[in-house]
Design an enzyme around this catalytic site. Sequence first.
Site, PDB file in Angstrom:
ATOM      1  N   ASP A  37      -3.816   1.666  11.503  1.00  0.00           N
ATOM      2  CA  ASP A  37      -5.165   1.353  11.986  1.00  0.00           C
ATOM      3  C   ASP A  37      -5.054   0.906  13.450  1.00  0.00           C
ATOM      4  OD1 ASP A  37      -7.541  -0.733  12.205  1.00  0.00           O
ATOM      5  OD2 ASP A  37      -8.018   0.501  10.468  1.00  0.00           O
ATOM      6  N   GLU A  46       4.354   4.015   5.848  1.00  0.00           N
ATOM      7  CA  GLU A  46       3.102   3.251   5.774  1.00  0.00           C
ATOM      8  C   GLU A  46       2.023   4.046   5.050  1.00  0.00           C
ATOM      9  OE1 GLU A  46       1.556   0.675   5.735  1.00  0.00           O
ATOM     10  OE2 GLU A  46       1.631  -0.548   7.539  1.00  0.00           O
ATOM     11  N   ASP A  47       1.051   3.331   4.502  1.00  0.00           N
ATOM     12  CA  ASP A  47      -0.106   4.010   3.910  1.00  0.00           C
ATOM     13  C   ASP A  47      -1.073   4.458   4.989  1.00  0.00           C
ATOM     14  OD1 ASP A  47      -0.805   1.396   4.581  1.00  0.00           O
ATOM     15  OD2 ASP A  47      -1.580   0.864   2.610  1.00  0.00           O
ATOM     16  N   PHE A 107     -13.425   3.112   6.070  1.00  0.00           N
ATOM     17  CA  PHE A 107     -12.540   2.425   5.136  1.00  0.00           C
ATOM     18  C   PHE A 107     -12.285   3.327   3.942  1.00  0.00           C
ATOM     19  CE2 PHE A 107     -11.061  -0.734   2.089  1.00  0.00           C
ATOM     20  CZ  PHE A 107     -10.219  -1.477   2.899  1.00  0.00           C
ATOM     21  N   VAL A 108     -11.016   3.516   3.617  1.00  0.00           N
ATOM     22  CA  VAL A 108     -10.645   4.402   2.509  1.00  0.00           C
ATOM     23  C   VAL A 108      -9.828   3.643   1.471  1.00  0.00           C
ATOM     24  CG1 VAL A 108     -10.798   6.642   3.646  1.00  0.00           C
ATOM     25  CG2 VAL A 108      -8.755   5.247   3.987  1.00  0.00           C
ATOM     26  N   ASP A 125      -5.934  -0.322  -1.216  1.00  0.00           N
ATOM     27  CA  ASP A 125      -6.704  -1.196  -2.096  1.00  0.00           C
ATOM     28  C   ASP A 125      -8.043  -1.605  -1.526  1.00  0.00           C
ATOM     29  OD1 ASP A 125      -5.415  -2.941  -0.108  1.00  0.00           O
ATOM     30  OD2 ASP A 125      -6.261  -4.555  -1.319  1.00  0.00           O
ATOM     31  N   GLY A 163       0.771  -1.243   0.000  1.00  0.00           N
ATOM     32  CA  GLY A 163       0.000   0.000   0.000  1.00  0.00           C
ATOM     33  C   GLY A 163       0.798   1.286   0.000  1.00  0.00           C
ATOM     34  N   LYS A 188      -5.656   6.404  11.834  1.00  0.00           N
ATOM     35  CA  LYS A 188      -6.981   6.288  12.471  1.00  0.00           C
ATOM     36  C   LYS A 188      -6.791   6.287  13.988  1.00  0.00           C
ATOM     37  CE  LYS A 188      -9.236   3.564   8.800  1.00  0.00           C
ATOM     38  NZ  LYS A 188      -9.715   2.237   8.368  1.00  0.00           N
ATOM     39  N   ARG A 218      -5.748   0.779  -6.291  1.00  0.00           N
ATOM     40  CA  ARG A 218      -4.584   1.465  -5.739  1.00  0.00           C
ATOM     41  C   ARG A 218      -4.169   2.642  -6.619  1.00  0.00           C
ATOM     42  NH1 ARG A 218      -2.376  -1.962  -1.779  1.00  0.00           N
ATOM     43  NH2 ARG A 218      -2.558  -4.169  -2.198  1.00  0.00           N
TER      44      ARG A 218
HETATM   45  P1  IMP Z   1      -2.811  -2.158  11.427  1.00  0.00           P
HETATM   46  O1  IMP Z   1      -1.707  -3.157  11.594  1.00  0.00           O
HETATM   47  O2  IMP Z   1      -4.082  -2.589  12.122  1.00  0.00           O
HETATM   48  O3  IMP Z   1      -2.407  -0.766  11.822  1.00  0.00           O
HETATM   49  O4  IMP Z   1      -3.232  -2.195   9.903  1.00  0.00           O
HETATM   50  C1  IMP Z   1      -2.612  -1.432   8.952  1.00  0.00           C
HETATM   51  C2  IMP Z   1      -2.897  -2.014   7.584  1.00  0.00           C
HETATM   52  O5  IMP Z   1      -4.278  -2.340   7.410  1.00  0.00           O
HETATM   53  C3  IMP Z   1      -2.604  -0.964   6.525  1.00  0.00           C
HETATM   54  O6  IMP Z   1      -1.252  -1.010   6.128  1.00  0.00           O
HETATM   55  C4  IMP Z   1      -3.557  -1.366   5.419  1.00  0.00           C
HETATM   56  O7  IMP Z   1      -2.963  -2.349   4.603  1.00  0.00           O
HETATM   57  C5  IMP Z   1      -4.747  -1.960   6.133  1.00  0.00           C
HETATM   58  N1  IMP Z   1      -5.841  -0.963   6.292  1.00  0.00           N
HETATM   59  C6  IMP Z   1      -6.303  -0.459   7.454  1.00  0.00           C
HETATM   60  N2  IMP Z   1      -7.302   0.414   7.251  1.00  0.00           N
HETATM   61  C7  IMP Z   1      -7.469   0.489   5.903  1.00  0.00           C
HETATM   62  C8  IMP Z   1      -8.349   1.264   5.047  1.00  0.00           C
HETATM   63  O8  IMP Z   1      -9.196   2.073   5.481  1.00  0.00           O
HETATM   64  N3  IMP Z   1      -8.205   1.045   3.718  1.00  0.00           N
HETATM   65  C9  IMP Z   1      -7.301   0.173   3.191  1.00  0.00           C
HETATM   66  N4  IMP Z   1      -6.458  -0.548   3.946  1.00  0.00           N
HETATM   67  C10 IMP Z   1      -6.530  -0.395   5.297  1.00  0.00           C
HETATM   68 MG    MG Z   2      -0.228  -1.500   4.500  1.00  0.00          MG
END
Ligand code: IMP
Ligand code: MG
Length: 188
Positions: A114, A110-111, A164-165, A171, A55, A142, A177
Site C-alpha cells: 500500500d 507480501e499480500d 480496500f480488498v 482480512d 496476510g 496499489k 482471510r
Molecule cells: P503498507 O506498509 O502501507 O504498504 O501496508 C501494507 C499492509 O497494509 C498490508 O500488508 C496489509 O496488511 C494492509 N493493507 C493495505 N491495504 C489493504 C487492503 O486493501 N486490504 C487489506 N489489508 C490491506
Molecule cells: Mg500484510
Amino acid sequence: MISYFNIMRTIDEQGYHFEEWLTPQQIAQDVAQVANQISADYQGTEPLFVVVLNGAFVFASDLIRKLKDIRCEVTFIRVSSYFGMSTTGQLQFIVPLQQVVENRDVIIVEDIVDSGLTIHQLKAHFRGLGASSVRVASMLFKPNKLEYNDSKPDYVGHEITDEFVIGYGLDFDGFVRNLDAIYKVKES
Ligand code: IMP
Ligand code: MG
C-alpha cells in the site's frame, strides 16, 4: 466458531458489502505468472522466502508450490502495525526472523503493498543484516498509494487502485482471510 454466513452478515450489518474482483481462477493465473518469473530469475540460486504474517500466508502457500526447479527455504516474520509511528520508527517484530539472512538472496512475500512503509523498513532491516539481495513478491500492489519508491514490488500478481480488498489472506478486522476469491469492500 463464526460461520462464513455470519461473517458476511456481520460485515453487511456494518454497512458494507463485498463485490467479487478476482476469481480463484484469475488468482491462480496471477500466482503462476509470478512463480514463473521468480523461477526464471532465481535459477541456480537458493533463495530464502520471508513470508510476512498474517496476510501473506495464503499467497505464499500457493506461490512456493508453483516454483519450478528452485531449491529454496521458507520462513516467516510478523511485524507490528505502524499506525501513529513516524516513518523512522523502529520496526517491532512480533514473530522475529528465525533464519540467518547474511549472504542470502531474500524474497519478501507480501499480500499487498500500500504505502510501502512495511516493505521499506523490512528491506532496510535485511540489508543491514547482510542479505546479498532483497526483492519483493506481492499478490497485490496499489501503485497510486505508494509513498516509498524503493518499495515497488519486483513481482506483482495484480495491481489495484485505491480500494480496500479482502479474502485470499487479506482480512477485514481479522476475519474473511479464508475466502478463496478477492473482493472489493463497498459501502452499502
Ligand atoms: P503498507 O506498509 O502501507 O504498504 O501496508 C501494507 C499492509 O497494509 C498490508 O500488508 C496489509 O496488511 C494492509 N493493507 C493495505 N491495504 C489493504 C487492503 O486493501 N486490504 C487489506 N489489508 C490491506
Ligand atoms: Mg500484510
